[in-house]
Design an enzyme around this catalytic site. Structure first.
Site, PDB file in Angstrom:
ATOM      1  N   GLU A  26       0.812  -1.223   0.000  1.00  0.00           N
ATOM      2  CA  GLU A  26       0.000   0.000   0.000  1.00  0.00           C
ATOM      3  C   GLU A  26       0.844   1.272   0.000  1.00  0.00           C
ATOM      4  OE1 GLU A  26      -2.639  -0.597   3.341  1.00  0.00           O
ATOM      5  OE2 GLU A  26      -3.946  -1.924   2.183  1.00  0.00           O
ATOM      6  N   VAL A  27       1.671   1.392  -1.009  1.00  0.00           N
ATOM      7  CA  VAL A  27       2.508   2.591  -1.127  1.00  0.00           C
ATOM      8  C   VAL A  27       1.666   3.672  -1.802  1.00  0.00           C
ATOM      9  CG1 VAL A  27       4.733   3.496  -1.869  1.00  0.00           C
ATOM     10  CG2 VAL A  27       4.487   1.055  -1.368  1.00  0.00           C
TER      11      VAL A  27
END
Length: 462
Positions: free
Chosen positions: A141-142
């Protein structure tokens, strides 16, 4: 491997509680703990700013590992290296390392200070976990990657995309770990990798592959990049205390656990062998299941469910994994180990007093969620004498007819006394397991919004 992911951000239990929980995890079928410390790690030197006021001590970290070893649980530390780094980037000292200046979620991979900082963080964590043969680098989840100006310039000048930029940063992190810690094996989440083409993952045309998966395959591909991945694992069950955004508001059981293991699955996990000199060393399958005990979704969110309240759900999920489904054998094991009489997945209820660590909190939270709000709102909104003779207008101007006030006074005072006594007991139980900041936050989120209304009424009445 059946790993329990202890995501400690913001609501870490005291080590004295882990002393009670680790034997239970082992008994229920876990053989490892994936520990995401965040600000609970005792960072030193320039990194000390990252520590929570209630961070574990170095002695605590050693004690956690001793406990794990004693109960045959392998410790895998998790250090986020790309996204989910709010506990770092919230500090003004590191604000310049954000991908997007106003968001503290993700690192800018183009600033040399980013990798330098990660090397320092990884070094301190690994040095305190020399027994561990694995480390997890997160990398899920960048958010907002590619939206910063540095990233846009990099993609423009290198004819690349977000995927290749992501892999470039992961390769740098792995390169450091390879050079510094020979033989240490690395895990990472796979959600970002799912969005990247197989060609990019293999490093076609660049010779700089980080991982080389074949989607759906159970055998690693026959290529030999510097780092080579084992196949994606069917690993999951991100469904324990956090089944919905924010606080779950009470004990929940996994409703799908009664069917089969795949119904529990969540995002997967990649194993990155460091190093892999030939394809044969990566051949075969790996089964790595993980059950997540997330104490909050990110560093800024409200608390999720409390760890003691999650134990029945955890037990059911673990035994489902061990038995390939929530069989009668799995159910009997859960009931025996937890000291319960029955569990009803459809109603999300457990019957019986229970005999697991923190069971007192489990039942008290049931009382809070099932009766606190209801009883107070009933007293405030359904009592005609309050609505007619002690309205906000009367209370603000401090007048009322004693005859009418006395008709509800004793009832309200008794309700107030009972709940205040209950809350004192609940607070005492919470303080045995949690640090003061967690206790205060849970009370403010779950008790005070309702009890404060009753307190205010009693104050005005008196």
């Amino acid at each position: 491997m059946r790993l329990i992911h202890l995501d400690l951000k913001g609501a870490a239990p005291r080590v004295s509680y882990l002393e009670q929980v680790f034997p239970l995890l082992s008994q229920l079928g876990a053989n490892g703990v994936l520990i995401e410390y965040e600000d609970m790690f005792p960072f030193k030197g320039e990194l000390e700013i990252l520590r929570s006021p209630y961070a574990y001590s170095e002695e605590d970290i050693e004690r956690i590992q001793q406990l794990a070893e004693q109960h045959k649980l392998e410790v895998v530390p998790l250090v986020q290296t790309f996204g989910h780094v709010e506990f770092i980037l919230k500090h003004e000292k590191y604000q310049h390392l954000r991908e997007v200046e106003r968001f503290p979620n993700s690192f800018n991979p183009h600033i040399p200070d980013t990798l330098a900082l990660l090397k320092s963080i990884l070094s301190q964590v690994v040095e305190k976990h020399r027994r561990s043969t694995w480390i997890h680098i997160g990398a899920d989840e960048v958010f907002h990657l590619g939206e910063g100006m540095d990233s846009k310039n990099w993609m423009s000048h290198n004819k690349g995309d977000v995927g290749t930029m992501y892999l470039k940063h992961i390769k740098e992190v792995l390169g450091f770990l390879t050079a510094q810690y020979w033989g240490l094996q690395v895990l990472m989440w796979d959600d970002m990798l799912r969005k990247i083409s197989v060609g990019a993952l293999r490093g076609e045309g660049t010779g700089t592959a980080v991982v080389a998966p074949v989607p759906g395959s159970s055998v690693a591909p026959s290529v030999c990049p510097p780092w080579q991945a084992l196949p994606p694992v069917p690993a999951g069950a991100h469904a324990l205390p956090c089944g919905s955004w924010g606080s779950m508001g009470g004990p929940r059981l996994p409703p799908a656990a009664g069917t089969n293991v795949p119904s529990l699955l969540g995002k997967g996990c990649w194993n990155l062998s460091l190093p892999s000199w030939c394809p044969q060393s990566c051949a075969g399958t790996v089964q790595r299941w993980w059950l997540s005990l997330s104490l909050r979704y990110d560093h800024y969110s409200v608390l999720c469910e409390l760890l003691p309240v999650s134990i029945p759900s955890l037990a059911i999920c673990l035994q489902t994994l061990v038995n390939g489904g929530f069989t009668e054998e799995a159910k009997r094991k859960v009931l025996d180990v937890l000291g319960l009489e029955s569990v009803q997945l459809e109603q999300s209820t457990c019957e019986g007093r229970g005999a697991f660590p923190g069971v007192e909190i489990y039942h008290m939270v049931e009382q809070v969620n099932g009766h606190l709000k209801e009883s107070i709102l009933k007293a405030l909104e359904e009592e005609s004498a309050i609505k007619g003779w002690f309205s906000p207008y009367h209370r603000k101007r401090q007048f009322g007819n004693p005859r009418n006030m006395e008709s509800f006074g004793s009832k309200v005072l008794k309700l107030h006394e009972d709940w205040e006594s209950f809350v004192r007991d609940l607070r005492a139980q919470l303080e045995r397991i949690y640090f003061p900041d967690t206790v205060e936050e849970w009370m403010e989120e779950n008790v005070n919004p309702y009890l404060d209304q009753l307190r205010d009424l009693v104050r005005d009445y008196r």
